[in-house]
Enzyme design. Structure first.
Site, PDB file in Angstrom:
ATOM      1  N   TYR A 104       0.852  -1.144  -0.050  1.00  0.00           N
ATOM      2  CA  TYR A 104       0.080   0.076  -0.160  1.00  0.00           C
ATOM      3  C   TYR A 104       0.756   1.074   0.002  1.00  0.00           C
ATOM      4  O   TYR A 104       1.861   1.299  -0.574  1.00  0.00           O
ATOM      5  CB  TYR A 104      -1.132  -0.001   1.250  1.00  0.00           C
ATOM      6  CG  TYR A 104      -2.236   0.729   0.863  1.00  0.00           C
ATOM      7  CD1 TYR A 104      -3.001   0.796  -0.249  1.00  0.00           C
ATOM      8  CD2 TYR A 104      -2.508   1.702   1.678  1.00  0.00           C
ATOM      9  CE1 TYR A 104      -3.850   1.479  -0.474  1.00  0.00           C
ATOM     10  CE2 TYR A 104      -3.440   2.536   1.350  1.00  0.00           C
ATOM     11  CZ  TYR A 104      -4.406   2.496   0.635  1.00  0.00           C
ATOM     12  OH  TYR A 104      -5.229   3.496  -0.032  1.00  0.00           O
ATOM     13  N   ARG A 157      -8.789  11.123  -8.035  1.00  0.00           N
ATOM     14  CA  ARG A 157      -7.791  11.744  -7.043  1.00  0.00           C
ATOM     15  C   ARG A 157      -6.920  10.572  -6.149  1.00  0.00           C
ATOM     16  O   ARG A 157      -7.316  10.278  -4.833  1.00  0.00           O
ATOM     17  CB  ARG A 157      -8.776  12.555  -5.859  1.00  0.00           C
ATOM     18  CG  ARG A 157      -7.957  13.391  -5.178  1.00  0.00           C
ATOM     19  CD  ARG A 157      -8.388  13.973  -3.752  1.00  0.00           C
ATOM     20  NE  ARG A 157      -8.855  12.617  -3.117  1.00  0.00           N
ATOM     21  CZ  ARG A 157      -8.191  12.181  -2.088  1.00  0.00           C
ATOM     22  NH1 ARG A 157      -6.783  12.630  -1.892  1.00  0.00           N
ATOM     23  NH2 ARG A 157      -8.114  11.129  -1.285  1.00  0.00           N
ATOM     24  N   LYS A 175      -5.986  -1.484  -0.443  1.00  0.00           N
ATOM     25  CA  LYS A 175      -7.162  -1.342   0.464  1.00  0.00           C
ATOM     26  C   LYS A 175      -7.670  -2.670   0.880  1.00  0.00           C
ATOM     27  O   LYS A 175      -7.359  -3.111   2.007  1.00  0.00           O
ATOM     28  CB  LYS A 175      -7.941  -0.499   0.162  1.00  0.00           C
ATOM     29  CG  LYS A 175      -8.484   0.434   1.441  1.00  0.00           C
ATOM     30  CD  LYS A 175      -7.573   1.538   1.404  1.00  0.00           C
ATOM     31  CE  LYS A 175      -8.085   2.411   2.440  1.00  0.00           C
ATOM     32  NZ  LYS A 175      -7.384   3.874   2.427  1.00  0.00           N
ATOM     33  N   GLU A 246     -13.581   5.247  -2.258  1.00  0.00           N
ATOM     34  CA  GLU A 246     -11.988   5.608  -2.177  1.00  0.00           C
ATOM     35  C   GLU A 246     -11.543   6.394  -3.251  1.00  0.00           C
ATOM     36  O   GLU A 246     -11.987   6.305  -4.521  1.00  0.00           O
ATOM     37  CB  GLU A 246     -11.336   4.395  -2.098  1.00  0.00           C
ATOM     38  CG  GLU A 246      -9.944   4.260  -1.875  1.00  0.00           C
ATOM     39  CD  GLU A 246      -9.583   4.746  -0.418  1.00  0.00           C
ATOM     40  OE1 GLU A 246      -8.445   5.312  -0.290  1.00  0.00           O
ATOM     41  OE2 GLU A 246     -10.465   4.504   0.430  1.00  0.00           O
ATOM     42  N   ASP A 247     -10.897   7.589  -2.844  1.00  0.00           N
ATOM     43  CA  ASP A 247     -10.218   8.443  -3.728  1.00  0.00           C
ATOM     44  C   ASP A 247     -11.013   8.972  -4.861  1.00  0.00           C
ATOM     45  O   ASP A 247     -10.655   9.060  -5.859  1.00  0.00           O
ATOM     46  CB  ASP A 247      -8.934   7.593  -4.130  1.00  0.00           C
ATOM     47  CG  ASP A 247      -7.893   7.625  -3.205  1.00  0.00           C
ATOM     48  OD1 ASP A 247      -7.965   8.306  -2.353  1.00  0.00           O
ATOM     49  OD2 ASP A 247      -6.725   6.983  -3.686  1.00  0.00           O
ATOM     50  N   ASP A 270     -11.657   8.119   2.853  1.00  0.00           N
ATOM     51  CA  ASP A 270     -10.797   9.398   2.778  1.00  0.00           C
ATOM     52  C   ASP A 270     -10.985  10.421   3.752  1.00  0.00           C
ATOM     53  O   ASP A 270     -10.555  11.362   4.387  1.00  0.00           O
ATOM     54  CB  ASP A 270     -10.717  10.087   1.303  1.00  0.00           C
ATOM     55  CG  ASP A 270     -10.078   8.861   0.355  1.00  0.00           C
ATOM     56  OD1 ASP A 270      -9.184   8.465   0.597  1.00  0.00           O
ATOM     57  OD2 ASP A 270     -10.860   8.609  -0.582  1.00  0.00           O
ATOM     58  N   ASN A 418      -0.317  12.068   1.547  1.00  0.00           N
ATOM     59  CA  ASN A 418       0.359  11.001   1.091  1.00  0.00           C
ATOM     60  C   ASN A 418       0.527  11.114  -0.337  1.00  0.00           C
ATOM     61  O   ASN A 418      -0.076  11.905  -0.999  1.00  0.00           O
ATOM     62  CB  ASN A 418      -0.546   9.912   1.156  1.00  0.00           C
ATOM     63  CG  ASN A 418      -0.276   9.126   2.396  1.00  0.00           C
ATOM     64  OD1 ASN A 418       0.494   8.921   3.016  1.00  0.00           O
ATOM     65  ND2 ASN A 418      -1.728   8.800   3.083  1.00  0.00           N
TER      66      ASN A 418
END
Length: 565
Positions: A104, A157, A175, A246-247, A270, A418
């Site tokens: 990850y 993103r 994940k 996610e993202d 997030d 990150n």
């Protein structure tokens, strides 16, 4: 075929020969017994020696050490995952601290950027807008019938790297690997999904190797209708699934969360997962300093959906500790690229409006600037806590950190962006600028730092301390929703496992070797709150603990018996 988590039962397998060896969830490789080799038409297809899983893991570890770059190690581990999942998770479990940053963050960022280049084998589901009329057929093609956790992204993103198109699939895969590694959720119950809605990354559109839909991203009603169609199809196929967003881009993340959180068991890691782990870290850091979170003044750099989600969870915790909501909001200051969020600022996003400070209350500040910079805010607020979620490297300058330390002997500094290339300041710099007196937690892993001969462990404020336990708790309790109270219970439980709190010294967060213990504790706390709130069937504490144990998958080979399809 249904996969079960019951460890002592034999599995009845309809596959044989090369087909069985190509099935990652079932393949044992050289660990198939002689009886199984005979029963499943494997004689002569494997070397003579029957190995244990530990012997296989030792060979894999030796091979892993032969790779020199992190991306090559990532590719190697993903190859094992796509060949023999049980071995993959045994290997990761044996070397968690070494391998977690490889499967990850931060290495997964490079893997997403190079997804089409390093692609080996399909994993998960690619739902293209071009196939929007075939959603039911697409989901029926998934071999996992009993999916319990889905991680879905649209790749817009990815970490701090922006639009990666279908390369974002690396995030759901990584994940879900952590759901299994840290939370004991069987890989047979997990499914990564990427929504291929095009990309605005010109580099990808021009790349002859890019494997996604070569088209600008769809937007607005067209986009939201497609996402809704996908979620309705998921609900029809797996009505009780836990869906993790996610993202997604800032403009879509909060609207999607608000739209679906009361329609399907879902959350946005997030926004909510980052908030939960940050609040848990801050509770522990505050207690370690002999105070409460409600006594702190907090400054954020970054006022996007993630930063504002964290801020709202902090405010909720401060209210729990006895302050009014108005008092709590006066202790949280949000700074973005235009400066401190204040009332009357143009173009504020809906989720930012409740987090502005009133200009009239800032008249006594020592500044002449119209746009109040991070340094202005730190100088006037004199915060105890500084949190970075900006995605921009180096913005916590020496001047800012020293100014903070001037008024706070034990500042809590959390550069959470990150991957490591995006961090607001390195732990080495923060601790050097504060003579080792800062408490530091980062979003990406960092090695211990030595300042004036003393070594300081760096806590990684990683969502993997939170979301695997939430997933396990939802599955074990049968929760139909993920509520704010369940997330707060996860934060409190994480804080209770802090070595700093329990021992008076050491890191703010538990060591990675203890993460499964933490996940089980979070699962119990989350499941208990779910029952109390009526989103899960009420059981005894003993029954909930047993359900958690029953659902905790371990990477061990099972005995196979042959059956017909």
């Amino acid at each position: 075929m249904q996969f079960t988590h019951k460890k002592n039962r034999s599995l009845y397998i309809p596959y044989a020969g090369p087909v069985l060896l190509e099935f990652p969830l079932l393949n044992k490789g050289s660990a198939f017994s002689m009886e199984e080799r005979s029963n499943f038409n494997l004689l002569g297809l494997l070397p003579e020696v029957v190995e244990t899983i530990e012997e296989q893991a030792e060979r894999a570890w030796i091979q892993y050490q032969g790779f020199k770059t992190e991306i090559d190690k990532h590719i190697y581990l993903r190859n094992i995952q796509d060949t023999n999942e049980t071995l993959f998770y045994r290997l990761i479990g044996n070397h968690l601290e070494e391998m977690m940053p490889v499967i990850y963050t931060p290495t997964v960022g490079a893997a997403c950027e190079r997804f089409s280049e390093i692609y080996r084998r399909a994993r998960g589901v690619f739902i293209s807008y071009q196939n929007r009329h075939n959603l039911d057929d697409i989901l029926q093609n998934v071999p996992n019938h009993n999916v319990k956790v889905i991680v879905v992204t649209d790749g817009e993103r990815i970490l701090g790297l922006g639009d990666q198109g279908i390369g974002g699939m690396g995030i759901p895969i990584g994940k879900l690997s952590l759901y299994t590694t840290c939370g004991g959720i069987s890989p047979a119950y997990t499914l990564p999904i990427v929504l291929d809605v095009g990309t605005n990354n010109q580099q990808l559109l021009d790349d002859p190797l890019y494997m996604g839909w070569r088209h600008p991203r769809i937007t607005d009603d067209e986009y939201y209708q497609f996402v809704d169609d996908v979620i309705q199809a998921i609900k029809a196929r797996w009505p009780d699934v836990l869906l993790q967003f996610e993202d997604f881009a800032q403009k879509n993340a909060m609207p999607l969360l608000n739209r679906y959180r009361n329609e399907i068991c879902s959350f946005n890691d997030d926004i909510q997962g980052t908030a939960a782990v940050t609040v848990g870290t801050l509770i522990a850091a505050s207690r370690g300093a002999g105070s409460q979170l409600s006594e702190q003044k907090i400054v954020f750099l970054g006022a996007g959906s993630a930063g504002c989600g964290i801020a709202e969870q902090i405010i909720a915790q401060i209210v729990r500790e006895g302050l009014s909501e108005e008092e709590a909001r006066q202790r949280v200051f949000m700074v973005d690229r235009f400066g401190l969020l204040t009332d009357g600022m143009p173009n504020l996003l809906p989720f930012q409006n409740k987090l502005v400070q009133k200009r009239e209350q800032l008249q006594s500040w020592d500044t002449t600037s119209e746009a109040l910079s991070l340094l202005d805010v730190v100088r006037n607020v004199k915060p105890n806590i500084l949190i970075g979620v900006s995605g921009q490297p180096g913005l916590f300058t020496e001047e800012i950190i020293r100014e903070m330390h001037k008024h706070c002997p034990r500042p809590i500094v959390m550069p959470l962006s990150n991957p490591t290339s995006r961090v607001e300041a390195t732990p080495q710099n923060i601790l050097s600028w504060t003579d080792g007196e800062a408490l530091v937690a980062t979003g990406s892993p960092f090695s211990p730092v030595t300042v004036k001969g003393k070594q300081y462990p760096i806590a990684q404020c990683n969502n993997s301390y939170i979301f695997p336990g939430i997933g396990l708790g939802v599955i074990a309790s049968g929760a139909s929703r993920v509520t704010d109270e369940m997330l707060m219970a996860a934060s409190e439980t994480l804080a209770q496992h802090s070595p700093l709190v329990n021992n008076g010294e050491g890191p703010v967060l538990p060591e990675l070797k203890d993460i499964q213990t933490v996940s089980r504790a979070i699962a119990f706390a989350v499941g208990k709150v779910a029952q109390e709130q009526g989103v899960a069937v009420k059981t005894s504490a003993e029954a909930l603990l047993q359900a958690i144990s029953d659902n905790f998958w371990l990477p061990e080979y099972r005995n196979y018996r042959r059956t017909s399809i």
